[in-house]
Scaffold this active site. Structure first.
Site, mmCIF file in Angstrom:
data_model
loop_
_atom_site.group_PDB
_atom_site.id
_atom_site.type_symbol
_atom_site.label_atom_id
_atom_site.label_comp_id
_atom_site.label_asym_id
_atom_site.label_seq_id
_atom_site.Cartn_x
_atom_site.Cartn_y
_atom_site.Cartn_z
ATOM 1 N N LYS A 186 9.081 -16.946 -10.674
ATOM 2 C CA LYS A 186 8.286 -15.857 -11.233
ATOM 3 C C LYS A 186 7.112 -16.431 -12.044
ATOM 4 O O LYS A 186 7.321 -17.320 -12.881
ATOM 5 C CB LYS A 186 9.185 -15.005 -12.145
ATOM 6 N N ASP A 189 -4.368 -6.429 5.032
ATOM 7 C CA ASP A 189 -5.357 -7.290 5.687
ATOM 8 C C ASP A 189 -5.313 -8.715 5.136
ATOM 9 O O ASP A 189 -5.655 -9.661 5.837
ATOM 10 C CB ASP A 189 -6.767 -6.707 5.483
ATOM 11 N N LYS A 235 -13.444 0.480 15.599
ATOM 12 C CA LYS A 235 -12.145 -0.198 15.778
ATOM 13 C C LYS A 235 -11.660 -0.097 17.225
ATOM 14 O O LYS A 235 -11.026 -1.008 17.733
ATOM 15 C CB LYS A 235 -11.098 0.396 14.827
ATOM 16 N N LYS A 292 -10.968 -3.630 18.955
ATOM 17 C CA LYS A 292 -9.571 -4.011 19.198
ATOM 18 C C LYS A 292 -9.111 -3.687 20.622
ATOM 19 O O LYS A 292 -7.934 -3.788 20.932
ATOM 20 C CB LYS A 292 -8.665 -3.335 18.154
ATOM 21 N N PHE A 304 -4.207 3.323 14.749
ATOM 22 C CA PHE A 304 -4.469 4.339 13.727
ATOM 23 C C PHE A 304 -5.611 3.818 12.877
ATOM 24 O O PHE A 304 -5.803 2.614 12.747
ATOM 25 C CB PHE A 304 -3.230 4.542 12.836
ATOM 26 N N ASN A 330 0.842 -1.196 0.000
ATOM 27 C CA ASN A 330 0.000 0.000 0.000
ATOM 28 C C ASN A 330 0.875 1.242 0.000
ATOM 29 O O ASN A 330 2.096 1.148 -0.041
ATOM 30 C CB ASN A 330 -0.960 -0.016 1.204
HETATM 31 O O1 PMT Z 1 3.114 6.108 6.438
HETATM 32 P P1 PMT Z 1 2.530 7.434 5.967
HETATM 33 O O2 PMT Z 1 2.681 7.638 4.486
HETATM 34 O O3 PMT Z 1 3.036 8.588 6.783
HETATM 35 O O4 PMT Z 1 0.950 7.364 6.202
HETATM 36 C C1 PMT Z 1 0.439 7.291 7.497
HETATM 37 C C2 PMT Z 1 -0.722 6.288 7.583
HETATM 38 C C3 PMT Z 1 -1.907 6.827 6.801
HETATM 39 C C4 PMT Z 1 -0.302 4.909 7.036
HETATM 40 C C5 PMT Z 1 -1.062 6.097 9.114
HETATM 41 O O5 PMT Z 1 -1.249 7.319 9.662
HETATM 42 C C6 PMT Z 1 -2.262 5.203 9.319
HETATM 43 O O6 PMT Z 1 -3.392 5.610 9.254
HETATM 44 N N1 PMT Z 1 -1.973 3.916 9.617
HETATM 45 C C7 PMT Z 1 -2.974 2.881 9.779
HETATM 46 C C8 PMT Z 1 -3.431 2.427 8.441
HETATM 47 C C9 PMT Z 1 -4.331 1.219 8.552
HETATM 48 O O7 PMT Z 1 -3.883 0.145 8.242
HETATM 49 O O8 PMT Z 1 -5.485 1.428 9.067
HETATM 50 P P2 PMT Z 1 -6.594 0.257 9.296
HETATM 51 O O9 PMT Z 1 -7.806 1.007 9.568
HETATM 52 O O10 PMT Z 1 -6.544 -0.710 8.174
HETATM 53 O O11 PMT Z 1 -6.075 -0.504 10.598
HETATM 54 C C10 PMT Z 1 -6.433 -0.080 11.897
HETATM 55 C C11 PMT Z 1 -5.329 -0.394 12.859
HETATM 56 O O12 PMT Z 1 -5.130 -1.807 12.950
HETATM 57 C C12 PMT Z 1 -3.985 0.207 12.511
HETATM 58 O O13 PMT Z 1 -3.394 0.672 13.690
HETATM 59 C C13 PMT Z 1 -3.204 -0.974 11.930
HETATM 60 O O14 PMT Z 1 -1.798 -0.857 12.195
HETATM 61 C C14 PMT Z 1 -3.805 -2.156 12.682
HETATM 62 N N2 PMT Z 1 -3.809 -3.410 11.917
HETATM 63 C C15 PMT Z 1 -4.562 -3.526 10.784
HETATM 64 C C16 PMT Z 1 -4.583 -4.710 10.101
HETATM 65 C C17 PMT Z 1 -3.837 -5.815 10.592
HETATM 66 N N3 PMT Z 1 -3.844 -6.986 9.966
HETATM 67 N N4 PMT Z 1 -3.112 -5.674 11.709
HETATM 68 C C18 PMT Z 1 -3.074 -4.493 12.379
HETATM 69 O O15 PMT Z 1 -2.395 -4.383 13.405
#
Ligand code: PMT
Length: 399
Positions: free
Chosen positions: A285, A275, A335, A339, A321, A206
């Site tokens: 490949k 995810d 979330k 979580k 985040f 991503n």
């Molecule tokens: O890196 P930059 O370019 O500065 O951009 C910053 C950012 C936008 C990446 C950052 O600020 C941000 O929002 N990060 C979280 C992105 C995300 O994956 O969001 P989510 O809504 O999919 O996940 C929610 C939370 O669960 C996040 O804290 C993520 O780290 C966590 N997660 C998600 C999926 C997974 N399988 N395991 C996780 O731990």
């Protein structure tokens, strides 16, 4: 740091060519910068360059220049921090033995500011017992010395003596000037994307650049925390002093996070974790063939949710985040409960000036008790400080 005064002392070594970059970084971060140069330094870099970058007159002579009579007293007492970079064996010797025979060395005799000395010279010169003794003496007297890097030197030899990168000197300056209000905390931060491999040359990932997560790690380090940074692949350089764990996939990130979670007071998951991942990675490949192909994907572990489920056994402030393109508040609030988080930082990633890859961010900080706090658009380092302030407050309230 806005308005803090830094005096940069530049002495006569080839590494003086890096001084303009250091001055540029300091000015960009809103420090007020003055530069004092030795006469030999002016052979390597011109006062005009440093004057232009600092926006202030450079003092290179004790007499006969633009200096005022008391500059040699004022400069080192007005400053919040003095950085001598590069510091030659000569200035180190003079400072250790109280010699003032030019502007900079005289200024150092009267200086009261915290001082960071960045030695840079030939490796034999650096390892000379006289230079080492002088550095030890200065450290005993409370001066901070930044170890030089090792590698190929301008004189063609290899060994210790390279001036650290200006960015690393800048980081050290920030550490010396910051209030160490997180010194009692161990903080784990995740940053960047994860990459999930399809075959040896292809992956799913991503747009995360790591800027937000690295800003959090840097801000926590500056404020004295012990910092573990678990990062997916990015172009960012981890600051020195951080325990850095590079990873690629979500599985690897999970392993590293759980390996280091013990004893953490705060865990901040800024990483954008994939995810899903391809069910299997092809060993070779994948060749072009059919007009359409489908990829069988399986769910990755949700690292944050797993941390939340086991929080009772490892009490810590858990910060997530949320990157959302719609229903920012609702989605982030879901979330926080799902979580078991203490707070979640929601960014609207449909904005051009926030979220992925930008240098700025505007966030909603949502707390487990339902409170919501809006931040203005700020640099990511300022957003990081705000998040750390709030995490500190939650930690002080909870245990
Ligand atoms: O890196 P930059 O370019 O500065 O951009 C910053 C950012 C936008 C990446 C950052 O600020 C941000 O929002 N990060 C979280 C992105 C995300 O994956 O969001 P989510 O809504 O999919 O996940 C929610 C939370 O669960 C996040 O804290 C993520 O780290 C966590 N997660 C998600 C999926 C997974 N399988 N395991 C996780 O731990």
């Amino acid at each position: 740091m806005k308005g803090k005064k830094v005096l940069v002392g530049v002495t006569g070594g080839i590494a003086a060519y890096k001084a303009p970059e250091l001055v540029r970084l300091l000015v960009k971060a809103d420090f007020q910068v003055e530069v004092a140069m030795t006469e030999s330094a002016t052979w390597f870099v011109t006062p005009l360059t440093l004057e232009t970058l600092s926006g202030n007159k450079v003092i290179a002579r004790m007499f006969g220049g633009d200096e005022t009579p008391m500059d040699h007293i004022r400069c080192g007492q007005d400053a919040d921090l003095i950085i001598i970079a590069p510091a030659t064996a000569n200035i180190i010797g003079k400072m250790a033995h109280g010699i003032g025979d030019d502007f900079l060395s005289t200024c150092m005799l009267a200086a009261t500011a915290t001082t960071l000395i960045c030695p840079a010279m030939n490796d034999r010169m650096f390892l000379n017992p006289a230079v080492q003794d002088n550095l030890n003496l200065l450290q005993e007297r409370g001066f901070h010395v930044m170890a030089p890097g090792s590698g190929e030197l301008a004189c063609g030899t290899e060994g210790p003596g390279r001036l650290p990168d200006p960015a690393d000197i800048f980081e050290q300056a920030q550490i010396l000037l910051s209030e160490r209000d997180l010194a009692d905390l161990k903080i784990l931060v995740t940053a960047g994307p994860t990459t999930e491999h399809i075959d040896p040359v292809r992956f799913i990932s991503n747009r995360s650049s790591g800027k937000m997560g690295y800003a959090l790690a840097r801000a926590a380090l500056r404020r004295g925390a012990e910092v573990v940074l678990v990062s997916g692949p990015t172009n960012m350089k981890p600051p020195p002093g951080i325990h850095f764990c590079p990873v690629q996939t979500a599985e690897e990130m999970k392993r590293k996070v759980f390996e280091h979670r013990s004893g953490c007071h705060v865990i901040i998951k800024a990483a954008a974790v994939s995810d899903y991942r391809p069910k299997e990675m092809a060993r070779q490949k994948v060749k072009k063939g059919a007009d359409s192909v489908s990829l069988h994907m399986v769910k990755n572990p949700d690292i944050l949710a797993l941390l939340g489920q086991t929080k009772k056994d490892h009490p810590c402030i858990l910060v997530g985040f949320a990157a959302e393109t719609e229903n920012l508040l609702n989605n982030a609030q879901k979330k926080i409960t799902a979580k078991n988080l203490d707070m979640i930082v929601a960014n609207d990633v449909s904005r051009k000036d926030a979220g992925f890859q930008t240098d700025t961010n505007a966030v909603k900080i949502i707390y487990a008790d339902g409170r919501v706090e809006d931040s203005p658009l700020m640099g990511k380092i300022d957003v990081a400080h705000l998040i750390l302030d709030r995490a500190r407050a939650l930690k002080d309230k909870s245990f």
